[in-house]
Write a protein that holds these residues in place. Structure first.
Motif, PDB file in Angstrom:
ATOM      1  N   ILE A 295       0.855  -1.188   0.000  1.00 31.68           N
ATOM      2  CA  ILE A 295       0.000   0.000   0.000  1.00 31.68           C
ATOM      3  C   ILE A 295       0.887   1.233   0.000  1.00 31.68           C
ATOM      4  O   ILE A 295       1.778   1.369   0.843  1.00 31.68           O
ATOM      5  CB  ILE A 295      -0.930   0.004   1.227  1.00 31.68           C
ATOM      6  N   ASP A 296       0.648   2.116  -0.948  1.00 34.49           N
ATOM      7  CA  ASP A 296       1.450   3.333  -1.088  1.00 34.49           C
ATOM      8  C   ASP A 296       0.494   4.513  -1.259  1.00 34.49           C
ATOM      9  O   ASP A 296       0.270   5.005  -2.363  1.00 34.49           O
ATOM     10  CB  ASP A 296       2.390   3.196  -2.290  1.00 34.49           C
ATOM     11  N   LEU A 297      -0.089   4.943  -0.149  1.00 36.84           N
ATOM     12  CA  LEU A 297      -1.126   5.982  -0.187  1.00 36.84           C
ATOM     13  C   LEU A 297      -0.758   7.158   0.713  1.00 36.84           C
ATOM     14  O   LEU A 297      -1.598   7.717   1.419  1.00 36.84           O
ATOM     15  CB  LEU A 297      -2.476   5.387   0.235  1.00 36.84           C
ATOM     16  N   ASP A 298       0.515   7.556   0.656  1.00 40.56           N
ATOM     17  CA  ASP A 298       0.963   8.655   1.519  1.00 40.56           C
ATOM     18  C   ASP A 298       0.859  10.012   0.843  1.00 40.56           C
ATOM     19  O   ASP A 298       1.372  11.008   1.378  1.00 40.56           O
ATOM     20  CB  ASP A 298       2.394   8.410   2.012  1.00 40.56           C
ATOM     21  N   GLY A 299       0.198  10.102  -0.324  1.00 39.31           N
ATOM     22  CA  GLY A 299       0.100  11.377  -1.030  1.00 39.31           C
ATOM     23  C   GLY A 299      -0.348  12.536  -0.161  1.00 39.31           C
ATOM     24  O   GLY A 299       0.296  13.605  -0.142  1.00 39.31           O
ATOM     25  N   PRO A 300      -1.442  12.400   0.611  1.00 39.51           N
ATOM     26  CA  PRO A 300      -1.900  13.528   1.432  1.00 39.51           C
ATOM     27  C   PRO A 300      -0.918  13.921   2.526  1.00 39.51           C
ATOM     28  O   PRO A 300      -0.966  15.053   3.028  1.00 39.51           O
ATOM     29  CB  PRO A 300      -3.208  13.003   2.041  1.00 39.51           C
ATOM     30  N   LEU A 301      -0.041  13.004   2.915  1.00 40.78           N
ATOM     31  CA  LEU A 301       0.904  13.304   3.987  1.00 40.78           C
ATOM     32  C   LEU A 301       1.978  14.286   3.540  1.00 40.78           C
ATOM     33  O   LEU A 301       2.720  14.817   4.373  1.00 40.78           O
ATOM     34  CB  LEU A 301       1.543  12.015   4.500  1.00 40.78           C
ATOM     35  N   TRP A 302       2.049  14.548   2.225  1.00 41.67           N
ATOM     36  CA  TRP A 302       2.990  15.529   1.699  1.00 41.67           C
ATOM     37  C   TRP A 302       2.400  16.941   1.648  1.00 41.67           C
ATOM     38  O   TRP A 302       3.115  17.899   1.362  1.00 41.67           O
ATOM     39  CB  TRP A 302       3.461  15.120   0.302  1.00 41.67           C
ATOM     40  N   LEU A 303       1.113  17.065   1.919  1.00 44.41           N
ATOM     41  CA  LEU A 303       0.471  18.373   1.815  1.00 44.41           C
ATOM     42  C   LEU A 303       0.746  19.219   3.049  1.00 44.41           C
ATOM     43  O   LEU A 303       0.761  18.722   4.176  1.00 44.41           O
ATOM     44  CB  LEU A 303      -1.046  18.220   1.655  1.00 44.41           C
ATOM     45  N   ALA A 304       0.921  20.514   2.828  1.00 47.98           N
ATOM     46  CA  ALA A 304       1.052  21.437   3.959  1.00 47.98           C
ATOM     47  C   ALA A 304      -0.258  21.492   4.739  1.00 47.98           C
ATOM     48  O   ALA A 304      -0.264  21.676   5.962  1.00 47.98           O
ATOM     49  CB  ALA A 304       1.444  22.830   3.468  1.00 47.98           C
ATOM     50  N   SER A 305      -1.393  21.320   4.033  1.00 48.24           N
ATOM     51  CA  SER A 305      -2.697  21.325   4.679  1.00 48.24           C
ATOM     52  C   SER A 305      -3.661  20.471   3.862  1.00 48.24           C
ATOM     53  O   SER A 305      -3.831  20.700   2.663  1.00 48.24           O
ATOM     54  CB  SER A 305      -3.233  22.756   4.806  1.00 48.24           C
ATOM     55  N   ASP A 306      -4.283  19.511   4.514  1.00 47.22           N
ATOM     56  CA  ASP A 306      -5.217  18.592   3.878  1.00 47.22           C
ATOM     57  C   ASP A 306      -6.616  18.861   4.440  1.00 47.22           C
ATOM     58  O   ASP A 306      -6.814  19.735   5.297  1.00 47.22           O
ATOM     59  CB  ASP A 306      -4.777  17.152   4.177  1.00 47.22           C
ATOM     60  N   TYR A 307      -7.608  18.106   3.976  1.00 51.72           N
ATOM     61  CA  TYR A 307      -8.939  18.179   4.573  1.00 51.72           C
ATOM     62  C   TYR A 307      -8.843  17.787   6.050  1.00 51.72           C
ATOM     63  O   TYR A 307      -8.196  16.776   6.381  1.00 51.72           O
ATOM     64  CB  TYR A 307      -9.908  17.227   3.860  1.00 51.72           C
ATOM     65  N   PRO A 308      -9.468  18.538   6.949  1.00 48.19           N
ATOM     66  CA  PRO A 308      -9.317  18.240   8.383  1.00 48.19           C
ATOM     67  C   PRO A 308      -9.899  16.902   8.803  1.00 48.19           C
ATOM     68  O   PRO A 308      -9.486  16.329   9.820  1.00 48.19           O
ATOM     69  CB  PRO A 308     -10.062  19.401   9.066  1.00 48.19           C
ATOM     70  N   ASP A 309     -10.851  16.376   8.026  1.00 47.35           N
ATOM     71  CA  ASP A 309     -11.452  15.084   8.370  1.00 47.35           C
ATOM     72  C   ASP A 309     -10.949  13.962   7.458  1.00 47.35           C
ATOM     73  O   ASP A 309     -11.581  12.913   7.337  1.00 47.35           O
ATOM     74  CB  ASP A 309     -12.982  15.161   8.315  1.00 47.35           C
ATOM     75  N   GLY A 310      -9.793  14.189   6.829  1.00 50.79           N
ATOM     76  CA  GLY A 310      -9.228  13.197   5.925  1.00 50.79           C
ATOM     77  C   GLY A 310      -8.360  12.181   6.627  1.00 50.79           C
ATOM     78  O   GLY A 310      -8.421  12.002   7.851  1.00 50.79           O
ATOM     79  N   VAL A 311      -7.530  11.482   5.848  1.00 50.41           N
ATOM     80  CA  VAL A 311      -6.652  10.466   6.419  1.00 50.41           C
ATOM     81  C   VAL A 311      -5.578  11.120   7.271  1.00 50.41           C
ATOM     82  O   VAL A 311      -5.202  12.269   7.072  1.00 50.41           O
ATOM     83  CB  VAL A 311      -5.992   9.599   5.319  1.00 50.41           C
ATOM     84  N   THR A 312      -5.072  10.361   8.232  1.00 52.32           N
ATOM     85  CA  THR A 312      -3.975  10.827   9.076  1.00 52.32           C
ATOM     86  C   THR A 312      -3.016   9.669   9.311  1.00 52.32           C
ATOM     87  O   THR A 312      -3.365   8.497   9.108  1.00 52.32           O
ATOM     88  CB  THR A 312      -4.473  11.342  10.438  1.00 52.32           C
ATOM     89  N   LEU A 313      -1.809   9.995   9.741  1.00 57.10           N
ATOM     90  CA  LEU A 313      -0.816   8.984  10.094  1.00 57.10           C
ATOM     91  C   LEU A 313      -0.682   8.958  11.602  1.00 57.10           C
ATOM     92  O   LEU A 313      -0.381   9.978  12.226  1.00 57.10           O
ATOM     93  CB  LEU A 313       0.531   9.309   9.445  1.00 57.10           C
ATOM     94  N   GLN A 314      -0.924   7.804  12.196  1.00 54.22           N
ATOM     95  CA  GLN A 314      -0.817   7.658  13.643  1.00 54.22           C
ATOM     96  C   GLN A 314      -0.066   6.371  13.952  1.00 54.22           C
ATOM     97  O   GLN A 314      -0.496   5.286  13.547  1.00 54.22           O
ATOM     98  CB  GLN A 314      -2.205   7.618  14.297  1.00 54.22           C
ATOM     99  N   GLY A 315       1.057   6.513  14.647  1.00 50.88           N
ATOM    100  CA  GLY A 315       1.832   5.332  15.015  1.00 50.88           C
ATOM    101  C   GLY A 315       2.276   4.514  13.825  1.00 50.88           C
ATOM    102  O   GLY A 315       2.324   3.282  13.896  1.00 50.88           O
TER     103      GLY A 315
END
Length: 328
Positions: A295-315
């Protein structure tokens, strides 16, 4: 009958430059589509990609060309016939899935007979830089379960070695983005094995990958640019052992689901990937990700600001969007 279609370009600045073999990205330029029916709004997002001859303006024009048909009730099946695979169809396909689920009050996951979303291990990307900088970047995400390394033809082994030093325990994907030759592929085999690389993604240009026929790689090779839809699979047999499913290539979840089923039936391993995009572009891909080995779905993690209710990285885990974000 639709009561409205909205098509908007949007640019999401990145917090850091995203460097691959064919260039540097500093913003995610996307097209957002909204379809309204009654009190329900379905949303979709796509990323026009120059590698495939796409632009934001051209994608908007493609979507706009179907306005009358969409407002008259055109659905996903007809959309597959009217538009070819690519970003325009992806944005519309995602918006239609979302709208349908909201109107039916049945989630996309339920319609696909899938379990509710759960946290997933996603690859975190280390982009092309000096070996020293790449080692430092890898050390910063050393606890990640999976790291994807962007390389080109300029001393790729030194860069992979640097990432391995920074992240000794992580599984590794190496992605040359079509920049290698068959000779370089042969030369790197021992190093790829020594450095415990799990997957090599699209090392050769897609129009030169006939050189893979008859070549026995010691590392599984994954087709990315060489695989867009299920019709491509027959040509990949004997060249690749895995495929990367991206909704901007398939033209949406509808064809991505078809590609997933066909690829599994033919024995390919599955990777699900993305362009650099927001969580709205990732949400439909999560329906495929449950069945992927990589799985390679880290695209939003490169954004300075994403949708507040979108995906997040935790642990080290990619957490799904908030309930109701997309797909019911």
């Amino acid at each position: 009958m639709l009561r409205g279609l909205s098509i908007q370009p949007r640019s999401f600045p990145l917090h850091s430059p995203f460097r691959i073999s064919r260039g540097v990205k500093t913003a995610a330029d996307v097209v957002t589509v909204e379809l309204a029916q009654g009190d329900c709004i379905g949303r979709g997002e796509s990323v026009p990609y120059a590698r495939y001859g796409e632009s934001v303006a051209a994608v908007i024009a493609e979507v706009e060309s179907l306005r009358d048909d969409l407002c008259a009730g055109m659905g996903r099946d007809e959309l597959q016939a009217r538009l070819g695979p690519g970003a325009a169809r992806n944005a519309l396909d995602a918006a239609l899935w979302d709208l349908e689920s909201r109107l039916m009050r049945v989630s996309v996951s339920s319609r696909l007979a899938q379990a509710p979303h759960r946290p997933l291990v996603t690859a975190l990307t280390v982009v092309i830089d000096t070996p020293q900088a790449m080692e430092k970047a890898a050390a910063g995400i050393a606890d990640a379960g999976l790291i994807k390394i962007k390389v080109d033809a300029d001393d790729p082994v030194a860069r992979i070695e640097a990432v391995r030093r920074g992240a000794p325990a992580a599984r590794l994907i190496v992605d040359p983005n079509e920049s290698w030759t068959i000779d370089l592929l042969r030369e790197t085999q021992d190093a790829l094995v020594r450095l415990k690389v799990d997957l090599l993604e699209q090392p050769l240009p897609s129009d030169a990958d006939d050189a893979l026929r008859g070549f026995t790689s010691r590392i599984p090779i994954c087709a990315d640019e060489a695989c867009h839809t299920s019709s491509d699979l027959s040509a990949l047999v004997g060249r690749y052992q895995a495929i990367n499913i991206k909704l901007d290539k398939t033209g949406g979840l509808t064809e991505a689901w078809r590609l997933l089923r066909a690829a599994k039936a033919q024995g390919f391993e599955i990777m699900v990937g993305c362009m650099v995009c927001s969580s709205l572009g990732i949400a439909p891909a999560l329906e495929i990700a449950r069945e992927a080995e990589f799985i390679d779905l880290d695209g939003p993690l490169w954004l300075a600001s994403d949708y507040p209710d979108g995906v997040t990285l935790q642990g080290g885990m990619l957490m799904p969007p908030s309930p109701g974000f997309w797909g019911g």
